[in-house]
Design a protein around this motif. Sequence first.
Motif, PDB file in Angstrom:
ATOM      1  N   GLY A  66      -7.051   6.654   0.661  1.00 43.34           N
ATOM      2  CA  GLY A  66      -5.864   7.473   0.843  1.00 43.34           C
ATOM      3  C   GLY A  66      -5.831   8.515  -0.249  1.00 43.34           C
ATOM      4  O   GLY A  66      -6.598   8.438  -1.215  1.00 43.34           O
TER       5      GLY A  66
ATOM      6  N   THR B 251      -2.315  -3.076   1.125  1.00 42.63           N
ATOM      7  CA  THR B 251      -2.295  -1.714   1.669  1.00 42.63           C
ATOM      8  C   THR B 251      -2.984  -1.665   3.026  1.00 42.63           C
ATOM      9  O   THR B 251      -4.015  -2.306   3.232  1.00 42.63           O
ATOM     10  CB  THR B 251      -2.956  -0.718   0.687  1.00 42.63           C
TER      11      THR B 251
ATOM     12  N   ARG C 285      -4.699   0.820   5.969  1.00 43.52           N
ATOM     13  CA  ARG C 285      -5.355   2.126   6.134  1.00 43.52           C
ATOM     14  C   ARG C 285      -5.677   2.352   7.610  1.00 43.52           C
ATOM     15  O   ARG C 285      -6.148   1.429   8.311  1.00 43.52           O
ATOM     16  CB  ARG C 285      -6.655   2.172   5.326  1.00 43.52           C
TER      17      ARG C 285
ATOM     18  N   GLU D 247       1.807   0.971   1.944  1.00 41.37           N
ATOM     19  CA  GLU D 247       1.808  -0.126   0.976  1.00 41.37           C
ATOM     20  C   GLU D 247       2.569  -1.302   1.583  1.00 41.37           C
ATOM     21  O   GLU D 247       3.574  -1.125   2.272  1.00 41.37           O
ATOM     22  CB  GLU D 247       2.446   0.320  -0.336  1.00 41.37           C
TER      23      GLU D 247
ATOM     24  N   GLU E 199      -2.120   7.745  -7.547  1.00 47.75           N
ATOM     25  CA  GLU E 199      -2.448   6.371  -7.143  1.00 47.75           C
ATOM     26  C   GLU E 199      -1.220   5.613  -6.629  1.00 47.75           C
ATOM     27  O   GLU E 199      -1.348   4.681  -5.832  1.00 47.75           O
ATOM     28  CB  GLU E 199      -3.041   5.591  -8.330  1.00 47.75           C
TER      29      GLU E 199
HETATM   30  C1  LIG Z   1      -8.751   8.064  -3.677  1.00 47.65           C
HETATM   31  C2  LIG Z   1      -7.977   6.773  -3.824  1.00 47.65           C
HETATM   32  O1  LIG Z   1      -8.487   5.788  -4.301  1.00 47.65           O
HETATM   33  N1  LIG Z   1      -6.697   6.795  -3.429  1.00 47.65           N
HETATM   34  C3  LIG Z   1      -5.884   5.611  -3.438  1.00 47.65           C
HETATM   35  C4  LIG Z   1      -4.498   5.988  -2.933  1.00 47.65           C
HETATM   36  C5  LIG Z   1      -3.535   4.799  -2.997  1.00 47.65           C
HETATM   37  C6  LIG Z   1      -2.397   4.934  -2.020  1.00 47.65           C
HETATM   38  C7  LIG Z   1      -1.367   3.808  -2.086  1.00 47.65           C
HETATM   39  N2  LIG Z   1      -0.980   3.489  -3.448  1.00 47.65           N
HETATM   40  C8  LIG Z   1      -1.935   2.560  -1.422  1.00 47.65           C
HETATM   41  O2  LIG Z   1      -2.416   1.686  -2.150  1.00 47.65           O
HETATM   42  O3  LIG Z   1      -1.923   2.524  -0.211  1.00 47.65           O
HETATM   43  C9  LIG Z   1      -6.495   4.542  -2.522  1.00 47.65           C
HETATM   44  O4  LIG Z   1      -6.315   3.348  -2.826  1.00 47.65           O
HETATM   45  O5  LIG Z   1      -7.139   4.885  -1.514  1.00 47.65           O
END
Ligand SMILES: CC(=O)N[C@@H](CCC[C@H](N)C(=O)O)C(=O)O
Length: 383
Positions: A327, A253, A255, A182, A132
């Motif tokens: 992610g 964050t 994406r 992040e 995470e």
């Molecule tokens: C599957 C899942 O929930 N993964 C997390 C990965 C986090 C990545 C990083 N810490 C961020 O917040 O960008 C997600 O929040 O997708």
Amino acid sequence: MLNESDLISIRREFHQIPELALHEFETHRLLEKKIKKMPQQFLTIREIGELPTALLVKIGGSHPKRNIGYRADIDALPVSEQTDTDFRSKHEGVMHACGHDLHMTVALGLLDYFANHQPIDNLIFFFQPAEESDNGGKFAYELGIFNGEWNVDEFYGLHDNPDLPSGAIGCRNGTLFAGTTEVNITLTGKSGHAAYPQNSNDMVVAAAYLITQLQTIVSRNVDPIEGGVLTLGKITAGTIRNVIAGTARIEGTIRGLTQKMILHIQKRVREVCIGISLSFDCDVNVELNQGGYLPVENDPTLTTNFISYMQNANNVQFIKTEPAMTGEDFGYLLSKIPGTMFWLGVDSLAPLHSDLFDPNESAIWTGIQAITGFLNERMTQNV
Ligand SMILES: CC(=O)N[C@@H](CCC[C@H](N)C(=O)O)C(=O)O
């Protein structure tokens, strides 16, 4: 051998002891305890000094042609569980709200099966900390833990999916999960007395305007066909109602399914922050790329093979899925070692990361049957 009831009990044990990234010590001990109860004839456990909560386990094959890796993440989230289940988290403010307790249990079920039924190839199970946050997979890889006899030729791993039927296997070739960045933003103005706003520079107001403007990026600057996400999940500012806050901090964050989209959103975040800095005459410091994750890119050949098996297996409900904006740091390992990430349906009314997340435990046994079937088939192939 572990049966379905044993595995559900194991999942519930893990569910009660959720731990945050790199602090999974109790989880590590419980994993070791469960693994040491399995037949040890083919099994080797390896600790990793520099990553003490990680665990590597090898099952030696009878006629190994390859080392097949299987990865399960083990960390939890800073979420206060609100379910009324009798096995709810005992760690206040921490919860397996992303189903990593279920990931570990499926991996233990696979490990137990192959500890009792020697595989043809070598199998390497990686119980990974810090998915995470903190890039646990990348950290482990850069430690060199997959070098030498622990090298992995192809890697598999799953993530639970609350929107798929319990036990269903979901997958696609190419991009399965988004890349992430992040975002940490600190605003610095001037604190002061609530009664004299003219003598201060109020960062609560500046942060509010910043958030509002940042949330026009995806809606106004991103092609809706391609998509992108900017979530600002945490804001902290101020200490008490009658003091004007001189600082504010926003954590979020980004994406995107392509690096181009991620860079585009990053650029707009920086530009909007400059605008707020000017309009509120304050300092706005932006940190990006902290803990950024690569997109999860499934290997075409291995994933075609995986999907073909799952589509034709009698005991599997296979669903071809679209790319997701979640992610997963497994994307880094898959950028170094070819493999496939896939979804396991858990049919939860509450979504991932919700304080009410409640996966259907029947998915554990169904998932284990599907994955053992695939791995056994894979080990008979000479490609
Ligand atoms: C599957 C899942 O929930 N993964 C997390 C990965 C986090 C990545 C990083 N810490 C961020 O917040 O960008 C997600 O929040 O997708």
